[in-house]
Design a protein around this motif. Structure first.
Motif, PDB file in Angstrom:
ATOM      1  N   ALA A  18     -11.946  94.391   4.223  1.00 55.43           N
ATOM      2  CA  ALA A  18     -12.425  94.488   5.604  1.00 55.43           C
ATOM      3  C   ALA A  18     -11.316  93.913   6.477  1.00 55.43           C
ATOM      4  CB  ALA A  18     -13.724  93.724   5.803  1.00 55.43           C
ATOM      5  N   SER A  19     -11.198  94.425   7.682  1.00 53.22           N
ATOM      6  CA  SER A  19     -10.070  94.017   8.530  1.00 53.22           C
ATOM      7  C   SER A  19     -10.494  93.964   9.986  1.00 53.22           C
ATOM      8  CB  SER A  19      -8.894  94.980   8.364  1.00 53.22           C
ATOM      9  OG  SER A  19      -9.287  96.302   8.688  1.00 53.22           O
ATOM     10  N   ARG A  20      -9.695  93.232  10.753  1.00 53.50           N
ATOM     11  CA  ARG A  20      -9.880  93.161  12.199  1.00 53.50           C
ATOM     12  C   ARG A  20      -8.506  93.080  12.865  1.00 53.50           C
ATOM     13  NH1 ARG A  20     -14.227  94.084  10.668  1.00 53.50           N
ATOM     14  NH2 ARG A  20     -16.243  93.149  11.272  1.00 53.50           N
ATOM     15  N   TYR A  21      -8.417  93.687  14.056  1.00 53.28           N
ATOM     16  CA  TYR A  21      -7.239  93.511  14.906  1.00 53.28           C
ATOM     17  C   TYR A  21      -7.716  93.216  16.320  1.00 53.28           C
ATOM     18  CZ  TYR A  21      -3.397  94.399  18.012  1.00 53.28           C
ATOM     19  OH  TYR A  21      -2.470  94.260  19.009  1.00 53.28           O
ATOM     20  N   LEU A  22      -7.211  92.127  16.905  1.00 52.74           N
ATOM     21  CA  LEU A  22      -7.554  91.764  18.278  1.00 52.74           C
ATOM     22  C   LEU A  22      -6.272  91.635  19.087  1.00 52.74           C
ATOM     23  CD1 LEU A  22     -10.275  88.978  17.850  1.00 52.74           C
ATOM     24  CD2 LEU A  22     -10.625  91.368  18.424  1.00 52.74           C
ATOM     25  N   PRO A  23      -6.143  92.395  20.175  1.00 51.64           N
ATOM     26  CA  PRO A  23      -4.965  92.212  21.035  1.00 51.64           C
ATOM     27  C   PRO A  23      -5.072  90.912  21.807  1.00 51.64           C
ATOM     28  CG  PRO A  23      -6.472  93.793  22.017  1.00 51.64           C
ATOM     29  CD  PRO A  23      -7.039  93.458  20.667  1.00 51.64           C
ATOM     30  N   ALA A  24      -3.947  90.417  22.271  1.00 49.98           N
ATOM     31  CA  ALA A  24      -3.924  89.176  23.035  1.00 49.98           C
ATOM     32  C   ALA A  24      -4.590  89.382  24.383  1.00 49.98           C
ATOM     33  CB  ALA A  24      -2.482  88.697  23.215  1.00 49.98           C
ATOM     34  N   GLY A  25      -4.892  88.256  25.046  1.00 48.75           N
ATOM     35  CA  GLY A  25      -5.435  88.326  26.396  1.00 48.75           C
ATOM     36  C   GLY A  25      -4.445  88.973  27.336  1.00 48.75           C
ATOM     37  N   SER A  26      -4.939  89.332  28.552  1.00 47.84           N
ATOM     38  CA  SER A  26      -4.138  90.130  29.487  1.00 47.84           C
ATOM     39  C   SER A  26      -2.844  89.462  29.896  1.00 47.84           C
ATOM     40  CB  SER A  26      -4.962  90.444  30.743  1.00 47.84           C
ATOM     41  OG  SER A  26      -5.342  89.242  31.397  1.00 47.84           O
ATOM     42  N   GLY A  27      -2.766  88.122  29.796  1.00 45.98           N
ATOM     43  CA  GLY A  27      -1.548  87.454  30.233  1.00 45.98           C
ATOM     44  C   GLY A  27      -0.382  87.600  29.280  1.00 45.98           C
ATOM     45  N   ALA A  28      -0.664  87.781  27.991  1.00 43.18           N
ATOM     46  CA  ALA A  28       0.415  87.780  27.007  1.00 43.18           C
ATOM     47  C   ALA A  28       0.917  89.176  26.684  1.00 43.18           C
ATOM     48  CB  ALA A  28      -0.067  87.087  25.730  1.00 43.18           C
ATOM     49  N   GLY A  29       0.041  90.136  26.657  1.00 43.71           N
ATOM     50  CA  GLY A  29       0.467  91.480  26.316  1.00 43.71           C
ATOM     51  C   GLY A  29       0.294  91.760  24.840  1.00 43.71           C
ATOM     52  N   VAL A  30       0.299  93.043  24.494  1.00 48.62           N
ATOM     53  CA  VAL A  30       0.108  93.463  23.122  1.00 48.62           C
ATOM     54  C   VAL A  30       1.309  93.042  22.295  1.00 48.62           C
ATOM     55  CG1 VAL A  30      -0.194  95.462  21.618  1.00 48.62           C
ATOM     56  CG2 VAL A  30      -1.342  95.381  23.834  1.00 48.62           C
ATOM     57  N   GLY A  31       1.051  92.533  21.095  1.00 48.33           N
ATOM     58  CA  GLY A  31       2.125  92.091  20.224  1.00 48.33           C
ATOM     59  C   GLY A  31       2.381  93.075  19.106  1.00 48.33           C
ATOM     60  N   GLY A  32       3.029  92.570  18.051  1.00 47.70           N
ATOM     61  CA  GLY A  32       3.407  93.429  16.937  1.00 47.70           C
ATOM     62  C   GLY A  32       2.762  93.032  15.632  1.00 47.70           C
ATOM     63  N   ASP A  33       1.530  92.541  15.652  1.00 50.35           N
ATOM     64  CA  ASP A  33       0.827  92.174  14.424  1.00 50.35           C
ATOM     65  C   ASP A  33       0.329  93.428  13.718  1.00 50.35           C
ATOM     66  OD1 ASP A  33       1.225  89.850  15.789  1.00 50.35           O
ATOM     67  OD2 ASP A  33      -0.694  88.964  15.252  1.00 50.35           O
TER      68      ASP A  33
END
Length: 729
Positions: free
Chosen positions: A370-385
């Motif tokens: 099972a997996s999850r992906y959560l983007p960062a909050g609006s201040g940081a921006g999408v990362g590369g996880d």
């Protein structure tokens, strides 16, 4: 003679005193044609008659009491009018001209009355000369006081405008959210500048995909604020769309990109402000008198229009207000454009990242995930996880989690490239440390390619291989935290409450991109039903929490977990991330399985060509026991070719292994590291067709290298509807 002149001026003043209001009216009639602002502004008009009468009275008092005394101070109402001129933005020169004209007119009227009191023209001449001197002295002193009051008010207004500009620079653009930035603009400017502020943006500006037509005239009301509850000045509600009428002032302002000052007191309420008669009456009842139209312009693009209106504030907008509004809107436009660009880039990066991440895990027998992906909050921006689950040969599976340093579209694109590279290296069955070494080379090449941009590419990665036959987990880390292992509950327990959570000792190598430093593979055995929890650092670390505290919290959650992996993921996210994460989070939870020993058959073979026959017989007997007689002929051919190659070209020991899961896998291992390869045999060649035959008879085939040799494997699909196929899946 001087005493006689003063007495005559006193007599003249007493004669004119009953005519003060008449004299004031005559003076205003004289000024009417040259100073229209006296009548166009209702506040100034209301005070002008009173001011004029007080000036006449003050001059008559001076003539009657002591013409030789110094000129008296200007009346208070004169100072109030000066302040009104300053607030209205009327030049002080207009006010001084009114004083000169008024002085001249008053002297003319007084001189016209003198012959009615005496026929002595010499006395009249001397009185006129004295009157001019007294009048100039009075006008000079009054003018000085009026100019001082005017300048004081202008300085006060300037300070207020500077304070407003300062507040706007601090309070507008605090977030990278378009709507919130527009709301901040309306909040700041309705405090002491305008009574109504509206912000309209083109739909193309609000289109996160960037596909909207910039030529579309449709605008959306993204924010509006009034000093009155309910914003009765506007027919539109926040979020509604509209278009300005053709030829209207807002459209012209948008077309030329210049702000416009519109005063309704002169031209009436236009239709673009009040499209209906009833709304026009509302605006007239409120006393709406002036509007500023300021286009939102940033980096060569027109984003929309801001309207400022006044009705409760008595002073109408002037040219200075227009410049101030333009300055504030200019700064807000840059902030809105930044938010728009960020939103577009974030949306693009998030879409790219979600497209690159696995949507559905391939069904396999080694682990349940099972997996999850959560983007960062609006201040940081999408990362590369990222995370991945990659089926490997021999019923094994690779579990991957990684994190590219940085945020935004570049990080998401880099993540996609690295994930693709990991899959390519996994396809050739590299050991974890070898895979990370090759991945390190990929990152170094990317750094060289992108060195001109100045952005250093770096990443961390954890690569693990789980073998359900041996229950061995082999993994290597490139600057990434090791996984957390939770052993299964003891038999008879209803739930896992042992509290045992292990953090295996894994050598953590350098992050990807440094080069020249080794990676190490660690191996440990897992009991069937163990949990492997892989994650990026965003799950356990934050601005206000260190890694140790995050790990402790995660271990507390994992000490008692439900059977559902989905619920386990939810509990971890709830405990560790109660709000929006400050960094991207990738989480992969896997429960290990062990392959049934009855589904694995192994045979050690001597390095003798005669052993090929025994290998074929062994394979046939195993398939009969598994109920897969349909595959016997094909499997015997595959086994024959693989064993023959291992004996002819490899080194002892040689081993044959058959694995039954969702497919049937034939594996032959030997101690040689020589890589096999397909080649096209010529007509008269006696050999060279073995691997070609294997490739034709199997769905997939390949080779994997280990520390002590290699394994050649081939997979075949199970017959549809067979009991073995159902059991294997």
């Amino acid at each position: 003679m001087g005493t006689d002149v003063d007495a005559f001026l006193g007599q003249l003043a007493r004669h004119l005193r009953p005519e003060v209001n008449k004299l004031a009216t005559l003076l205003l009639q004289r000024l009417n044609g040259e100073l229209p602002e006296l009548w166009e502004d209702p506040d100034i008009a209301a005070l002008t008659l009173e001011e004029t009468a007080q000036h006449v009275t003050a001059l008559l008092d001076l003539l009657e009491t002591d013409p030789g005394a110094s000129a008296p101070e200007a009346p208070p109402v004169a100072l109030e009018i000066a302040r009104l001129y300053a607030r209205r933005g009327i030049p002080v020169s207009r006010l001084l001209r009114a004083y000169r004209l008024g002085h001249l007119s008053l002297l003319e009227q007084i001189q016209a009355e003198a012959p009615r009191l005496t026929g002595d023209w010499h006395m009249i001449h001397l009185a006129s000369m004295r009157l001019v001197t007294i009048g100039f002295a009075y006008v000079d002193r009054s003018s000085e006081e009026v100019v001082a009051a005017y300048q004081e008010e202008r300085d006060h207004l300037l300070q207020r405008r500077l304070a407003l500009t300062n507040r706007a620079s601090k309070r507008i653009g605090t977030t990278l959210d378009v709507t919130r930035t527009a709301e901040e603009l309306t909040e700041v400017c309705t405090e002491d500048f305008a009574d109504l502020v509206t912000v309209d943006l083109f739909d193309a500006v609000l289109d996160e995909t960037g596909t909207g037509s910039p030529e579309s005239p449709t605008q959306r009301r993204v924010a509006q604020r009034s000093v009155l509850d309910g914003c009765p000045e506007s027919l539109l509600h926040t979020g509604e769309t509209h278009s300005y009428p053709d030829g209207s002032e807002p459209l012209r302002a948008l077309a030329v990109g210049r702000p416009v000052l519109h005063r309704t007191a002169r031209a009436g309420t236009p239709t673009w402000m009040a499209p209906s008669e009833s709304h026009g009456r509302v605006l007239r009842d409120l006393g709406l008198h002036s509007v500023l139209l300021v286009p939102l312009h940033a980096r060569g693009d027109t984003l929309g229009l801001v309207q400022f209106a006044r009705h409760r504030t008595a002073a109408p907008f002037d040219d200075d207000d227009l410049l101030l509004a333009r300055e504030i809107v200019s700064g807000a436009a840059v902030s809105i454009d930044n938010a728009r660009r960020y939103t577009h880039e974030r949306s693009t990066a998030l879409t790219l990242q979600r497209t690159l991440l696995p949507r559905h895990t391939v069904k396999q027998a080694a682990v349940e995930t099972a997996s999850r992906y959560l983007p960062a909050g609006s201040g940081a921006g999408v990362g590369g996880d990222w995370y991945d689950v990659i089926p490997l040969s021999g019923a094994r599976v690779a579990l991957v989690v990684g994190d590219v340093v940085g945020h935004g579209l570049h990080a998401a694109a880099t993540m996609g490239r690295l994930r693709t590279a990991v899959r390519a290296f996994a396809d050739i069955d590299l050991m974890p440390d070898e895979l990370l070494t090759h991945l390190d080379d990929v990152v170094i090449r990317m750094q060289r390619e992108e060195s001109r941009d100045g952005d250093e590419t770096s990443a961390t990665c954890l690569y693990a291989i789980y073998d359900p036959v041996s229950r061995l987990c082999s993994l290597a880390s490139a600057g990434h935290l090791p996984p957390t292992v939770v052993p299964p509950s003891t038999p008879g327990e209803a739930a896992r409450t042992t509290g045992v959570v292990e953090l295996p000792e894994v050598p953590i190598g350098p992050p990807l991109g440094l080069g020249g430093l080794p990676f190490e593979t660690a191996e440990f055995e897992l009991r069937e039903g163990s949990l492997l929890v892989l994650h990026t650092d965003g799950l356990i670390a934050g601005r206000r929490r260190d890694v140790d505290l995050g790990l402790a919290t995660m271990h507390d959650v994992l000490a008692s977990v439900p059977e559902s992996l989905e619920e386990t993921c939810d509990r971890l996210l709830t405990a560790l991330l109660p709000g929006r994460p400050a960094d991207d989070v990738a989480l992969l939870v896997a429960r290990t399985r062990a392959l049934d020993p009855d589904h694995v058959a192994t045979m050690d073979l001597p390095s003798d060509p005669a052993a090929v026959s025994g290998a074929r017989g062994f394979a046939s007997d195993v398939l009969t026991a598994w109920g897969l007689e349909e595959l016997s002929f094909t499997t015997e051919l595959v086994v024959s070719e693989l064993v023959t190659n291992a004996i002819r070209y490899g080194k002892s020991p040689v081993q044959l292994r058959l694995v039954l899961q969702s497919t049937l896998t034939c594996e032959v291992s030997d101690a040689s590291s020589t890589a096999p390869h397909l080649r096209r045999a010529r007509i008269f060649d006696e050999g060279g067709r073995g691997l070609l035959l294997v490739a034709q008879l199997s769905e997939r085939w390949g080779a994997r290298h280990g520390r002590e040799g290699k394994v050649i494997w081939a997979e075949q699909a199970l017959p549809a509807g067979s009991g073995a196929a159902a059991e294997g899946t």
